[in-house]
Design an enzyme around this catalytic site. Structure first.
Site, PDB file in Angstrom:
ATOM      1  N   TYR A 130      19.413 -20.994  30.929  1.00  0.00           N
ATOM      2  CA  TYR A 130      18.808 -19.901  31.448  1.00  0.00           C
ATOM      3  C   TYR A 130      19.856 -19.169  32.513  1.00  0.00           C
ATOM      4  CZ  TYR A 130      14.746 -21.034  28.806  1.00  0.00           C
ATOM      5  OH  TYR A 130      13.809 -21.445  27.912  1.00  0.00           O
ATOM      6  N   SER A 131      20.552 -20.217  33.390  1.00  0.00           N
ATOM      7  CA  SER A 131      21.207 -19.673  34.547  1.00  0.00           C
ATOM      8  C   SER A 131      22.532 -18.592  34.068  1.00  0.00           C
ATOM      9  CB  SER A 131      22.006 -21.001  35.149  1.00  0.00           C
ATOM     10  OG  SER A 131      22.855 -20.796  35.898  1.00  0.00           O
ATOM     11  N   PRO A 134      14.624 -27.794  32.606  1.00  0.00           N
ATOM     12  CA  PRO A 134      15.748 -27.804  32.898  1.00  0.00           C
ATOM     13  C   PRO A 134      16.356 -25.944  33.031  1.00  0.00           C
ATOM     14  CG  PRO A 134      15.958 -29.690  31.886  1.00  0.00           C
ATOM     15  CD  PRO A 134      14.591 -29.090  31.556  1.00  0.00           C
ATOM     16  N   CYS A 135      17.085 -25.688  33.955  1.00  0.00           N
ATOM     17  CA  CYS A 135      17.476 -24.466  34.240  1.00  0.00           C
ATOM     18  C   CYS A 135      18.787 -23.912  33.569  1.00  0.00           C
ATOM     19  CB  CYS A 135      17.175 -23.984  35.524  1.00  0.00           C
ATOM     20  SG  CYS A 135      18.412 -24.777  36.670  1.00  0.00           S
ATOM     21  N   GLN A 136      19.683 -24.778  33.269  1.00  0.00           N
ATOM     22  CA  GLN A 136      20.977 -24.620  33.279  1.00  0.00           C
ATOM     23  C   GLN A 136      21.226 -23.599  32.036  1.00  0.00           C
ATOM     24  OE1 GLN A 136      19.799 -27.695  33.639  1.00  0.00           O
ATOM     25  NE2 GLN A 136      21.236 -28.862  34.465  1.00  0.00           N
TER      26      GLN A 136
END
Length: 418
Positions: A119-120, A115-117
């Site tokens: 690093y977003s 999941p990218c949250q």
């Protein structure tokens, strides 16, 4: 060549690899709705391979129930989707399940991205702790355990561009930590920012794609030919019937006449005479009023609506300095749209349909088309009841299959050349 897909989501990356001729052994995903989507798609591929697609078509048109449909599919196809969170608590269970599915076959590829949250850039800006302490920051360590266990020839790891600048509280780069760890496991890793619009996708979507090669040396990252379709975003709307807010159909939507080629060349249209999930959200009169303002402003000079330009009676947010473009038209006359993200499951304000007469936000099918999912791809909910919200979330989190297929094709070439 066999692969496993970690943190699979709805399977956009996997769909591209399957099209390229790769064989999925297993998908591992924490979200129940996405797992149902993966099972339904596995069933589709199984039935297509056995030249018996009718049960799938009956199911997505609501002629048979999901239970009836799944009863026609071999257990190993359904069991290939593993609905567990990746981590120390479950890794042994996941390994055992995958080992029983693969038998004596090797795992040639591992694909997927955590999941990218964490690093977003947007996620960090909205979190008071800048996402420090979020356990998702370190899911790449779990990914590395799968590399160590299965020793694939290659891996493909997808994430947001924010990964390049994300740092720990102490100032260490997460990306460099990844590269070092993957090298410890025997993989030289290269990365580039790839733009979906360069792969024939009508969307401005940038992602970091890391590719690791077992015992690799510098310079193996593929070069991709730039594909720019000579169409605008309006192409994805041309054969879909006009609907207004709150109308449409989850199950069967017949096409309008279409004289173009893009929808076929991109494999969005792939042989059926109908599609599904072309159903619009209901909207309040206030939102519909704002949507009209946004469309008119775009039509009369290509200007975007600023939140501060909205009449005071319609302003509900106190913050008038940040995210002032929260109402945005998916402009049909541009060569690509704004990025489709998972927030589309919360509201459609950032994805307003360009036709003022329809006066609504995008449907799941329209969003899926911007991601290049084929029209026969069906997005499931957590229960048997269809869910527009679950569909939007899965679509926004996905890798465009058209882009994934191009990556898979190039890596296949590399292996064959080697």
């Amino acid at each position: 060549m066999n692969f496993i897909d970690l943190f699979s989501g709805a399977g956009g990356l996997s769909e591209g690899f399957i099209r390229s001729g790769f064989k999925p052994i297993a998908h591992v995903e924490i979200d129940r709705a996405a797992c149902n989507t993966l099972i339904t798609r596995a069933a589709y591929h199984y039935l297509k391979k056995t030249d018996n697609i009718k049960p799938y078509l009956d199911y997505i048109q609501n002629k048979i129930t999901r239970t009836e449909f799944y009863s026609l599919i071999p257990d190993n196809e359904k069991e290939s989707v593993i609905n567990l969170p990746i981590g120390d608590e479950n890794n042994k269970i996941i390994f055992d399940k995958i080992d029983s599915l693969r038998g004596n076959e090797s795992i040639d590829f591992i694909i997927g991205g955590p999941p990218c949250q964490a690093y977003s850039v947007v996620g960090r800006s909205r979190d008071e702790n800048r996402m420090h302490g979020d356990s998702r920051n370190y899911l790449f360590k779990e990914y590395a355990k799968f590399l160590e266990y299965y020793q694939p020839k290659y891996f493909v790891f997808e994430n947001v561009v924010g990964l390049l600048s994300a740092k720990t509280k102490e100032g260490d780069s997460y990306l460099q930590m990844m590269l070092n760890l993957f090298e410890e496991k025997g993989y030289f890793t290269e990365y580039k920012i790839l733009e979906a619009k360069n792969f024939g996708v009508l969307q401005n979507r940038k992602r970091v794609i890391l590719i690791g090669k077992k015992n690799g040396k510098k310079g193996f990252y593929p070069d991709f030919e730039k594909i720019e379709p000579n169409v605008t975003v309006s192409e994805i709307f041309k054969d879909l019937p006009e609907i207004v807010a709150g109308s449409g159909n989850f199950y069967t939507t017949r096409y309008k006449p279409y004289n173009g080629s893009y929808l076929f060349e991109s494999r969005i249209r792939n042989g059926l005479d109908f599609t599904t999930q072309h159903i619009a959200r209901p909207h309040t009169e206030q939102d519909k009023g704002i949507y009209k303002l946004a469309v008119k402003k775009w039509e009369n000079g290509h200007q975007r609506l600023n939140y501060n330009d909205i009449p005071a009676k319609w302003q509900t947010h106190k913050n008038k300095k940040a995210f002032v473009d929260r109402f945005k038209v998916v402009a049909g006359d541009l060569p690509y749209s704004q990025t489709i993200v998972a927030h589309i499951c919360k509201d459609g304000h950032y994805y307003i349909h360009p036709d003022i007469k329809q006066n609504r936000s995008l449907t799941p099918r329209e969003a899926a088309r911007l991601q290049t999912f084929p029209d026969d791809f069906y997005f499931e909910g957590a229960s048997e009841k269809p869910s527009r919200t679950a569909a939007f979330k899965q679509i926004g989190n996905a890798v465009p299959p058209l882009m994934a297929e191009a990556i898979a094709n190039k890596l296949k070439e590399k292996i064959l050349n080697d």
